[in-house]
Design an enzyme around this catalytic site. Sequence first.
Site, PDB file in Angstrom:
ATOM      1  N   GLU A 426       0.719  -1.169   0.206  1.00  0.00           N
ATOM      2  CA  GLU A 426       0.147   0.001   0.143  1.00  0.00           C
ATOM      3  C   GLU A 426       0.898   1.206   0.085  1.00  0.00           C
ATOM      4  O   GLU A 426       0.889   2.130   0.980  1.00  0.00           O
ATOM      5  CB  GLU A 426      -1.053  -0.268   1.161  1.00  0.00           C
ATOM      6  CG  GLU A 426      -1.852  -1.349   1.083  1.00  0.00           C
ATOM      7  CD  GLU A 426      -2.873  -1.288   2.256  1.00  0.00           C
ATOM      8  OE1 GLU A 426      -2.999  -0.164   2.936  1.00  0.00           O
ATOM      9  OE2 GLU A 426      -3.763  -2.145   2.200  1.00  0.00           O
ATOM     10  N   GLU A 493      -3.433  -9.658   1.269  1.00  0.00           N
ATOM     11  CA  GLU A 493      -4.163  -9.535   2.678  1.00  0.00           C
ATOM     12  C   GLU A 493      -5.744  -9.845   2.483  1.00  0.00           C
ATOM     13  O   GLU A 493      -6.478  -8.946   2.115  1.00  0.00           O
ATOM     14  CB  GLU A 493      -3.996  -8.121   3.254  1.00  0.00           C
ATOM     15  CG  GLU A 493      -2.833  -7.735   3.858  1.00  0.00           C
ATOM     16  CD  GLU A 493      -2.400  -6.405   4.297  1.00  0.00           C
ATOM     17  OE1 GLU A 493      -3.247  -5.662   4.763  1.00  0.00           O
ATOM     18  OE2 GLU A 493      -1.645  -6.068   4.056  1.00  0.00           O
TER      19      GLU A 493
HETATM   20  C1  GAL Z   1      -3.752  -2.810   5.375  1.00  0.00           C
HETATM   21  C2  GAL Z   1      -2.361  -2.868   5.787  1.00  0.00           C
HETATM   22  C3  GAL Z   1      -1.825  -3.493   6.809  1.00  0.00           C
HETATM   23  C4  GAL Z   1      -2.687  -3.247   7.998  1.00  0.00           C
HETATM   24  C5  GAL Z   1      -4.318  -3.430   7.756  1.00  0.00           C
HETATM   25  C6  GAL Z   1      -4.984  -3.231   8.762  1.00  0.00           C
HETATM   26  O1  GAL Z   1      -4.193  -1.917   4.775  1.00  0.00           O
HETATM   27  O2  GAL Z   1      -1.506  -3.068   4.551  1.00  0.00           O
HETATM   28  O3  GAL Z   1      -0.653  -3.143   7.165  1.00  0.00           O
HETATM   29  O4  GAL Z   1      -2.587  -1.784   8.462  1.00  0.00           O
HETATM   30  O5  GAL Z   1      -4.413  -2.806   6.592  1.00  0.00           O
HETATM   31  O6  GAL Z   1      -6.216  -3.195   8.392  1.00  0.00           O
END
Ligand code: GAL
Length: 823
Positions: A426, A493
């Site tokens: 991100e 993720e």
């Molecule tokens: C994502 C980010 C992670 C963490 C996560 C929490 O956007 O890449 O590092 O922050 O959100 O929701």
Amino acid sequence: MKLINSGPFFLVLVLCLVSCHHSRQSGVKNTPRKIYDFDLGWKFSLGDFPQATGLDFDDSRWRSVNVPHDWSIEGKYDSLNHSGIAGAFLPVGTGWYRKRFEWQKEWENKKIFIEFDGVYCNATVWINGIALGARPNGYISFSYDLTPYLQKGENVVSVKVDHSKSPSGRWYTGSGIYRHVRLLATERVYVPKEGLFITTPVVDEKSAQISVALEVINDGQSLDKTEISCKVVDHLGKKLSDSSAVLALGAGTNRLKMTFHIQNPNLWSPDNPYLYTWHITIKNGTRILDEYQSAFGIRSISFSAENGFLLNGVKTILKGVCMHHDAGPVGAAVPNDVLYRRIKLLKGMGCNAIRTSHNPFAPEFYAMCDSIGVLVMNEAFDGWEQEKAKFDYGHYFEDWWEKDLEAFIKRDRNHPSVIIWSIGNEVKGYTNETQQMLYDFIKKLDDTRPVSQGRGYNGPAVDLAGFNGHGEFKEALKHFHEKYPDKPVVGTEITHSYQTRGVYRTKTWYRRRDFPAPWERGKPFSTISDKIFLIDDLTEKELFEDVPPYYQSSYDNSIVRMGVRDYWKETRYLPYFVGAFRWTGFDYLGESFGWPARTVSFGVIDLAGFPTDQYYLYQSIWSDKPMVHMLPHWTHHGKEGMEIPVVVYTNCGSAELFLNGISLGEKPMTDDLQIVWNVPYQKGKLEVVAKTNGREIVRKSYRTSEKPQTIEILLDKETIKANQKDIVHAEMTIVGENGIPVPHADNLLTFDIKGPGKIIGVENGDILDLNPHKVNYRSAFNGKCLVILQSLDREGEITLTVKSDGLEQNSARVLVKSPGNTH
Ligand code: GAL
């Protein structure tokens, strides 16, 4: 073996090719290369001591510590600490370390290096008052050549760790020399470990080609007639292929290339983490100059939109989790045994892959993944030029990315577990130019693995499109695939769901609607509600109304955009989708809901390392090993007669539920990936029997508990070594009559240690418990608590006694044995 030397004199040699069995043994003993564990016996003080670089500085009042050491986790949670929400409200600051050591006679004419696996952050290192260098990046491994500065007699290494500016990351980072340190002694001719690159360009079940590119440094006069012998051995040390050549080693860096072939290779995979070892011996006349070895695996990987991820030609879905580097009560200073247990726990969930979000991990992590059998998406950075936290690496990126990325790739490229490089996550202020620059740089150092990026899916220079939360919106992956039909996709993720161990709510909670993140406040739920995967409430009216704020439900019903079951249903059959890494495997410190919470409950395993119910949900969809799990527990005093949704996860075909011996019916497992009974509550025994084709495979039961009576202690080991490193995890469970766990017990426990051990962390998984970790007390949270013990330097027996007002005390014993030869 084929060997080519392109050193400073550009010498090219092609040697005899020898294949296996009849080759000779090198028989080399007493290698001149020596590794000295440098973890023990440091002095430490918080504060700034610019005068503390030389031998004459009096550090006698400083604390004695061993590294790995993290001073932040030793401190107090405080809402005023600058680390704030990101850093779990733990203290930061500046700290100094010093270690005195004696010159060794065996170092005469040798080269001596100091190797740091990671120091957080801004580490400046001196030897005997002479500055060796500074390294801003807190996650990268680095080393210095001490040779010119060492003196006979006493020497001192001083390290200033400047973590005064905070927050320096978006999560808990830790502070200090939080990874291992070594001294390395070599001859003037030696193999630098970052100078080795082993690849397996041709792999099939019948044969494999192993290519080795190698640097040999000659820090002296040019040498003719140097004998280089190499061999590949199997896990029993049996030689499979070897060869030797005599060549000239010019002064400076000599580059060699060699190729080996072996028959019927044992291919590395998560199910068969088989490792070979490659050895080299360098001799001049009868003198051995260096001996070096590296484990490696033989495996092939390929990624395509057509076939997904093929490991050794076999379609393999990445069943992954994201992980931060901290480990609950020990913070960032994670002993090897603690790390090992964590990876094993993930593997037990059916997990076969870990993303090192969002930075390089400790070197031993990769070695463990090689030997346990876990695939790694190895991530270099969170952001690039623009900082994402006020004082993070963004401030150093332009000056340091190249050095750090080179150190990272060269350190980790020989691990079979590492299958993907990730260049960011991100990224704020992301540009295609920087993406391309990082991509090209990596490909020069390793063109055998794809490059990806967390949420970097729309950049041109990635081999694998990485989707974070955006991949959780309905149709998002499909639309991307329609636009880029040739690009394989990875869920960097996916998915984000919440859970607190032992906590249940029967109505679904959505982050945007029910507990919005700061950036979501004021944005109505209706703006996303038709784009996300809604989950039906389990009951019309909330059954568990007394759950305090910040705690999350352990049913699959507390989500951002998509629950666990929807992730699996949506992605498992997409041919172009190679798999996903959930956010996250373990709870990590920091990035919390806000004071007084110290984390945010994304982990399917809590801060103490106790699995939540969602751990078993993953197990049911990821693992083939027969299992059954049900939730919630069966102690709900005051809810007599109320219908409680009992949810069962199993990878068997059906399940039958029994309450006090009476069947509540058998139900098949469907595409819903859970089986639900609404059971009018009555105390007693609730039991589930999982079946396949009508035959019982596995069962699980809960009983209603009454009052807490005593504390059960479960040790993961009963014998450890007296090396100040070995760990025992002692899990405490509060139990009532007949040893039945008491699910809501929160008794305050105190721990008494006798013998050669100490407590290095206590934890219960409660995100609101702000008590310190390096103490001898902790309340149980939802019936459980963890104590981590470490051996001291003497043999004997450790007795751990746990006491609590009104409960019977209990004790456990651990034998501490001689460490033997640890080098
Ligand atoms: C994502 C980010 C992670 C963490 C996560 C929490 O956007 O890449 O590092 O922050 O959100 O929701």
